[in-house]
Design an enzyme around this catalytic site. Structure first.
Site, PDB file in Angstrom:
ATOM      1  N   TYR A  62     -12.149  -2.111  -3.807  1.00 18.87           N
ATOM      2  CA  TYR A  62     -12.356  -1.776  -2.464  1.00 18.87           C
ATOM      3  C   TYR A  62     -14.844  -2.516  -2.283  1.00 18.87           C
ATOM      4  CZ  TYR A  62      -8.224  -2.348   0.026  1.00 18.87           C
ATOM      5  OH  TYR A  62      -7.584  -2.398   0.626  1.00 18.87           O
TER       6      TYR A  62
ATOM      7  N   HIS B  49      -1.921  -5.398   1.345  1.00 19.49           N
ATOM      8  CA  HIS B  49      -3.275  -5.995   1.418  1.00 19.49           C
ATOM      9  C   HIS B  49      -3.228  -7.583   1.159  1.00 19.49           C
ATOM     10  CE1 HIS B  49      -7.498  -6.572  -0.567  1.00 19.49           C
ATOM     11  NE2 HIS B  49      -6.936  -7.337  -1.318  1.00 19.49           N
TER      12      HIS B  49
ATOM     13  N   ARG C 263      -2.044 -14.574   3.865  1.00 14.47           N
ATOM     14  CA  ARG C 263      -2.826 -13.540   5.561  1.00 14.47           C
ATOM     15  C   ARG C 263      -2.059 -13.638   6.907  1.00 14.47           C
ATOM     16  NH1 ARG C 263      -6.487 -10.157   3.929  1.00 14.47           N
ATOM     17  NH2 ARG C 263      -7.334 -10.664   6.346  1.00 14.47           N
TER      18      ARG C 263
ATOM     19  N   THR D 178      -5.682  -7.153  10.346  1.00 13.29           N
ATOM     20  CA  THR D 178      -5.601  -5.881   9.979  1.00 13.29           C
ATOM     21  C   THR D 178      -5.369  -4.331  10.890  1.00 13.29           C
ATOM     22  OG1 THR D 178      -7.989  -6.841   9.272  1.00 13.29           O
ATOM     23  CG2 THR D 178      -7.581  -4.643   8.582  1.00 13.29           C
TER      24      THR D 178
ATOM     25  N   LYS E 224       0.696  -0.816   0.362  1.00 12.25           N
ATOM     26  CA  LYS E 224       0.027   0.225  -0.079  1.00 12.25           C
ATOM     27  C   LYS E 224       1.011   1.605   0.631  1.00 12.25           C
ATOM     28  CE  LYS E 224      -3.831  -1.933   2.125  1.00 12.25           C
ATOM     29  NZ  LYS E 224      -5.315  -1.954   3.225  1.00 12.25           N
TER      30      LYS E 224
ATOM     31  N   ARG F 191       2.695  -6.269   8.761  1.00 10.83           N
ATOM     32  CA  ARG F 191       1.783  -5.330   9.680  1.00 10.83           C
ATOM     33  C   ARG F 191       2.495  -4.631  10.638  1.00 10.83           C
ATOM     34  NH1 ARG F 191      -4.452  -6.706   7.450  1.00 10.83           N
ATOM     35  NH2 ARG F 191      -4.462  -5.080   5.955  1.00 10.83           N
TER      36      ARG F 191
ATOM     37  N   ASN G 252      -2.244   0.422   6.927  1.00 10.28           N
ATOM     38  CA  ASN G 252      -1.866  -0.549   7.228  1.00 10.28           C
ATOM     39  C   ASN G 252      -0.800  -2.084   6.775  1.00 10.28           C
ATOM     40  OD1 ASN G 252      -3.532  -1.750   5.847  1.00 10.28           O
ATOM     41  ND2 ASN G 252      -5.071  -2.360   7.338  1.00 10.28           N
TER      42      ASN G 252
ATOM     43  N   PHE H 152     -15.478   3.440   7.323  1.00 14.68           N
ATOM     44  CA  PHE H 152     -14.136   3.940   6.625  1.00 14.68           C
ATOM     45  C   PHE H 152     -14.303   3.651   4.994  1.00 14.68           C
ATOM     46  CE2 PHE H 152     -13.836  -0.643   7.688  1.00 14.68           C
ATOM     47  CZ  PHE H 152     -13.802  -1.259   6.825  1.00 14.68           C
TER      48      PHE H 152
ATOM     49  N   GLU I  28      -9.487 -10.567  -8.019  1.00 13.61           N
ATOM     50  CA  GLU I  28      -8.220  -9.716  -7.698  1.00 13.61           C
ATOM     51  C   GLU I  28      -7.311  -9.645  -8.048  1.00 13.61           C
ATOM     52  OE1 GLU I  28      -9.578  -8.442  -2.250  1.00 13.61           O
ATOM     53  OE2 GLU I  28      -7.669  -9.658  -3.604  1.00 13.61           O
TER      54      GLU I  28
END
Ligand code: IDP
Ligand code: MG
Length: 137
Positions: A49, A115, A85, A91, A9, A102, A112, A57, A126
Protein backbone atom coordinates in the site's frame (compact mmCIF):
# COMPACT_ATOMS: atom_id res chain seq x y z
CA UNK A 1 -8.20 -11.16 -21.81
CA UNK A 2 -6.99 -9.30 -18.71
CA UNK A 3 -5.67 -10.36 -15.32
CA UNK A 4 -6.19 -8.45 -12.09
CA UNK A 5 -5.30 -8.93 -8.42
CA UNK A 6 -8.05 -9.52 -5.87
CA UNK A 7 -7.58 -9.77 -2.11
CA UNK A 8 -10.20 -11.05 0.30
CA UNK A 9 -9.29 -8.92 3.33
CA UNK A 10 -9.01 -10.10 6.98
CA UNK A 11 -12.59 -9.04 7.90
CA UNK A 12 -14.16 -11.18 5.16
CA UNK A 13 -11.87 -14.16 5.82
CA UNK A 14 -12.75 -13.97 9.55
CA UNK A 15 -16.46 -13.86 8.70
CA UNK A 16 -16.18 -17.05 6.65
CA UNK A 17 -17.33 -15.60 3.34
CA UNK A 18 -14.36 -16.61 1.14
CA UNK A 19 -16.59 -18.97 -0.86
CA UNK A 20 -19.42 -16.47 -1.23
CA UNK A 21 -17.03 -13.81 -2.54
CA UNK A 22 -15.32 -16.17 -5.00
CA UNK A 23 -18.79 -17.18 -6.23
CA UNK A 24 -19.40 -13.53 -7.23
CA UNK A 25 -16.31 -13.66 -9.46
CA UNK A 26 -17.01 -17.09 -10.97
CA UNK A 27 -20.68 -16.25 -11.60
CA UNK A 28 -19.68 -13.10 -13.47
CA UNK A 29 -17.15 -14.42 -15.96
CA UNK A 30 -13.95 -14.11 -13.91
CA UNK A 31 -11.82 -17.22 -13.46
CA UNK A 32 -9.42 -17.83 -10.56
CA UNK A 33 -6.03 -18.22 -12.28
CA UNK A 34 -4.04 -18.36 -9.01
CA UNK A 35 -4.91 -18.30 -5.31
CA UNK A 36 -3.23 -18.39 -1.87
CA UNK A 37 -4.13 -17.78 1.77
CA UNK A 38 -1.49 -15.97 3.82
CA UNK A 39 -0.92 -13.39 6.54
CA UNK A 40 1.03 -10.27 5.56
CA UNK A 41 3.90 -8.89 7.61
CA UNK A 42 3.79 -5.15 8.46
CA UNK A 43 6.69 -4.66 6.08
CA UNK A 44 4.88 -6.31 3.16
CA UNK A 45 1.54 -4.60 3.88
CA UNK A 46 3.32 -1.22 3.93
CA UNK A 47 5.06 -2.03 0.67
CA UNK A 48 1.83 -3.19 -0.99
CA UNK A 49 0.00 0.00 0.00
CA UNK A 50 3.01 2.32 -0.48
CA UNK A 51 0.96 4.64 -2.75
CA UNK A 52 -1.11 5.54 0.33
CA UNK A 53 1.83 6.12 2.72
CA UNK A 54 1.14 9.85 3.10
CA UNK A 55 -2.62 9.43 3.70
CA UNK A 56 -3.89 9.86 7.27
CA UNK A 57 -5.35 6.33 7.30
CA UNK A 58 -2.13 4.55 6.23
CA UNK A 59 -1.24 3.28 9.74
CA UNK A 60 -4.75 1.93 10.33
CA UNK A 61 -4.81 0.36 6.88
CA UNK A 62 -1.54 -1.53 7.50
CA UNK A 63 -2.67 -2.66 10.98
CA UNK A 64 -5.95 -3.91 9.53
CA UNK A 65 -4.29 -5.76 6.65
CA UNK A 66 -1.93 -7.65 9.02
CA UNK A 67 -4.69 -8.40 11.58
CA UNK A 68 -5.47 -11.85 10.14
CA UNK A 69 -5.14 -14.08 7.12
CA UNK A 70 -6.08 -12.86 3.66
CA UNK A 71 -6.74 -14.66 0.38
CA UNK A 72 -4.92 -13.30 -2.67
CA UNK A 73 -6.12 -14.25 -6.15
CA UNK A 74 -5.37 -13.58 -9.76
CA UNK A 75 -8.67 -13.14 -11.60
CA UNK A 76 -8.74 -13.57 -15.34
CA UNK A 77 -11.33 -12.64 -17.93
CA UNK A 78 -12.51 -10.03 -20.38
CA UNK A 79 -12.13 -6.55 -18.86
CA UNK A 80 -11.08 -8.24 -15.58
CA UNK A 81 -9.79 -5.02 -13.94
CA UNK A 82 -12.99 -3.05 -14.53
CA UNK A 83 -15.31 -5.98 -13.93
CA UNK A 84 -13.70 -6.76 -10.57
CA UNK A 85 -13.99 -3.10 -9.48
CA UNK A 86 -17.65 -3.14 -10.51
CA UNK A 87 -18.37 -6.34 -8.54
CA UNK A 88 -16.51 -4.91 -5.49
CA UNK A 89 -18.51 -1.67 -5.25
CA UNK A 90 -17.40 1.68 -3.82
CA UNK A 91 -14.56 1.90 -1.25
CA UNK A 92 -17.04 2.97 1.43
CA UNK A 93 -19.59 0.12 1.77
CA UNK A 94 -22.23 2.69 2.76
CA UNK A 95 -21.88 4.14 -0.76
CA UNK A 96 -21.56 0.80 -2.54
CA UNK A 97 -24.40 -0.21 -4.89
CA UNK A 98 -26.74 -2.93 -3.59
CA UNK A 99 -25.62 -6.37 -4.71
CA UNK A 100 -21.91 -5.49 -4.74
CA UNK A 101 -19.44 -7.40 -2.56
CA UNK A 102 -18.75 -4.44 -0.29
CA UNK A 103 -22.46 -3.60 0.11
CA UNK A 104 -23.19 -7.21 1.07
CA UNK A 105 -20.13 -8.23 3.14
CA UNK A 106 -18.35 -5.08 4.43
CA UNK A 107 -18.92 -3.04 7.56
CA UNK A 108 -16.81 0.10 7.20
CA UNK A 109 -14.48 2.04 4.90
CA UNK A 110 -11.39 0.43 6.46
CA UNK A 111 -12.76 -3.10 6.90
CA UNK A 112 -14.19 -3.28 3.39
CA UNK A 113 -13.89 -6.99 2.51
CA UNK A 114 -11.90 -6.83 -0.73
CA UNK A 115 -9.07 -5.18 -2.62
CA UNK A 116 -8.94 -4.94 -6.41
CA UNK A 117 -6.32 -3.47 -8.72
CA UNK A 118 -7.39 -0.09 -10.12
CA UNK A 119 -5.60 -0.25 -13.50
CA UNK A 120 -3.99 -2.79 -15.81
CA UNK A 121 -0.57 -1.37 -14.97
CA UNK A 122 -1.15 -1.72 -11.20
CA UNK A 123 -2.67 -5.17 -11.73
CA UNK A 124 0.62 -6.31 -13.25
CA UNK A 125 2.65 -4.87 -10.34
CA UNK A 126 0.28 -6.27 -7.68
CA UNK A 127 0.11 -9.75 -9.26
CA UNK A 128 3.91 -9.90 -9.26
CA UNK A 129 3.93 -8.82 -5.60
CA UNK A 130 2.02 -11.97 -4.57
CA UNK A 131 2.67 -14.58 -7.26
CA UNK A 132 5.53 -16.14 -9.18
CA UNK A 133 4.83 -16.66 -12.87
CA UNK A 134 4.78 -20.47 -12.38
CA UNK A 135 1.87 -20.12 -9.89
CA UNK A 136 -0.41 -18.46 -12.44
CA UNK A 137 -2.06 -21.04 -14.67
P1 IDP B 1 -10.00 0.97 -3.03
O1 IDP B 1 -9.67 -0.20 -2.12
O2 IDP B 1 -11.48 1.05 -3.31
O3 IDP B 1 -9.16 0.99 -4.28
P2 IDP B 1 -8.32 3.15 -2.06
O4 IDP B 1 -8.67 4.59 -2.14
O5 IDP B 1 -7.26 2.63 -2.98
O6 IDP B 1 -9.67 2.29 -2.20
O7 IDP B 1 -7.88 2.88 -0.55
C1 IDP B 1 -7.24 1.66 -0.19
C2 IDP B 1 -7.84 1.15 1.08
O8 IDP B 1 -7.55 2.04 2.13
C3 IDP B 1 -9.37 1.03 1.09
O9 IDP B 1 -9.85 -0.14 0.50
C4 IDP B 1 -9.67 1.07 2.56
O10 IDP B 1 -9.45 -0.21 3.17
C5 IDP B 1 -8.62 2.04 3.07
N1 IDP B 1 -9.18 3.40 3.16
C6 IDP B 1 -9.44 4.25 2.14
N2 IDP B 1 -9.94 5.41 2.57
C7 IDP B 1 -10.00 5.30 3.92
C8 IDP B 1 -10.44 6.18 4.96
O11 IDP B 1 -10.87 7.31 4.73
N3 IDP B 1 -10.34 5.70 6.23
C9 IDP B 1 -9.85 4.46 6.52
N4 IDP B 1 -9.44 3.60 5.56
C10 IDP B 1 -9.52 4.01 4.30
MG1 MG C 1 -7.11 1.24 -4.52
Amino acid sequence: MEQTLSIIKPDAVAKGVIGKIIDRFESNGLKVAAMKRLQLSRYDAGKFYAVHKDRPFFGELVEFMVSGPIVAMVLEGENAVGKNRELMGATNPKEAKPGTIRADFAESIDANAVHGSDSLENAHIEINFFFAQREII
